[in-house]
Design an enzyme around this catalytic site. Structure first.
Site, PDB file in Angstrom:
ATOM      1  N   PRO A   1       0.734  -1.104  -0.064  1.00  0.00           N
ATOM      2  CG  PRO A   1      -0.369  -1.408   1.734  1.00  0.00           C
ATOM      3  CD  PRO A   1       1.128  -1.770   1.363  1.00  0.00           C
ATOM      4  CD  GLU A   2       3.689   2.968  -3.990  1.00  0.00           C
ATOM      5  OE1 GLU A   2       3.369   4.325  -4.469  1.00  0.00           O
ATOM      6  OE2 GLU A   2       3.985   2.255  -4.279  1.00  0.00           O
TER       7      GLU A   2
END
Length: 284
Positions: A2-3
């Site tokens: 996840p960014e």
DNA sequence: CACGAGACCTGTTCGC
DNA sequence: TGCGAACAGGTCTCGT
């Protein structure tokens, strides 16, 4: 995984309801629900406090709100903050309390109303903090890229003071919060800047273009519910719109030149050598 | 100050 | 089919 866009997607789903089960089926929001019990299945997932203190303190608190700062998911509880960093393989699943635990569940909160919220993380890199004051953890983060108060002028000044190469600098959460390997590669391509360009060499016009590119890729990522690659984090669609990331050897969508893969700061890095030339003066 | 290597972990994919 | 190597969305620490 996840960014920023993936964490934002998860935060919105927790807040407003939405697809968070493994199959991304819609679920009711967790906001407003009381935490009845916490189960910790991998102790090191908890950065702070001790497992015993965590179980004791979190029980009975209500999830008052959910937000995001950088790549941190922030659950605002009655008295404390529960911060979650998903690192490489983390995800959040909401399911009915009677459904079986996931294979990679590390921390599970039983909620009022027959729901459970699971922090799942195959690689065990993810971390959670329960804190009265989130500042010690969030305080080191740089500006939010989508915050209008973060102006092109401020960004340019920041770049001008650094000698680092653009890619490692943009990945540095103290410099700017929320970007990771995918979105940095995509933003640099859009801005037509090579990842090895020394930050201090970026002109004001290039800095403006780069900030605009960063915002554009982040907003596109959010709009498409993030990017899903391999078996991790399913439900997003942005992977179908990558320009360079994991497109090694394929033709650049702008000019047709094959995309190249190099390693920068020990991370796989994708560039179009024609659209993102590195000035000879900047070396390799 | 900047960079590279190694740790922390598990799962998938690729080459032989 | 099997098996090891390479690779993966992140971040921390240490040595140069």
């Amino acid at each position: 995984m996840p960014e920023l866009p993936e964490v934002e997607t998860i935060a919105r789903a927790l807040r407003d309801g939405g697809g968070l089960a493994p199959e991304r089926k819609p679920n009711p929001p967790v906001v407003g629900r009381e935490i009845l019990q916490a189960r910790l299945l991998w102790e090191r997932t908890l950065a702070q406090p001790s497992p015993a203190a965590f179980r004791r303190q979190v029980k009975g608190q209500c999830i008052e709100g959910v937000s995001r700062r950088g790549k941190y998911l922030c659950l605002h509880l009655t008295r404390d903050w529960l911060l979650i960093h998903l690192r490489m393989s983390g995800d959040i699943f909401v399911r009915r309390a009677d459904q079986p635990a996931g294979q990679y569940d590390r921390l599970v909160l039983s909620l009022a109303g027959g729901l459970q919220m699971a922090f799942s993380d195959a690689r065990k890199f993810g971390r959670a903090w329960l804190l009265a004051d989130p500042q010690p953890v969030l305080g080191t983060l740089g500006p939010e890229p989508l915050d209008p108060a973060f102006t092109p002028e401020i960004f340019f000044q920041g770049l001008a003071r650094r000698r680092r190469r653009l890619k490692p600098l943009l990945m540095d959460q103290r410099f700017i919060a929320g970007l990771g390997n995918i979105y940095v590669d995509e933003a640099l391509f859009l801005a037509r800047l090579h990842p090895l360009t020394p930050a201090e060499r970026v002109t004001q016009a290039q800095a403006e273009r780069l900030l605009q590119a960063i915002r554009q890729v982040l907003q596109a990522g959010i709009k498409r519910n993030g990017a899903s690659i391999d078996w991790i984090y399913r439900g997003g669609d942005f992977q179908n719109h990558f320009q360079v990331y994991q497109r090694t050897g394929k033709p650049c969508r702008r000019c047709g030149t094959p995309i190249e893969r190099l390693v920068v700061a020990q991370r796989g890095t994708h560039v179009c050598p024609a659209c993102q030339p590195l000035s000879p003066a900047d070396g390799v």
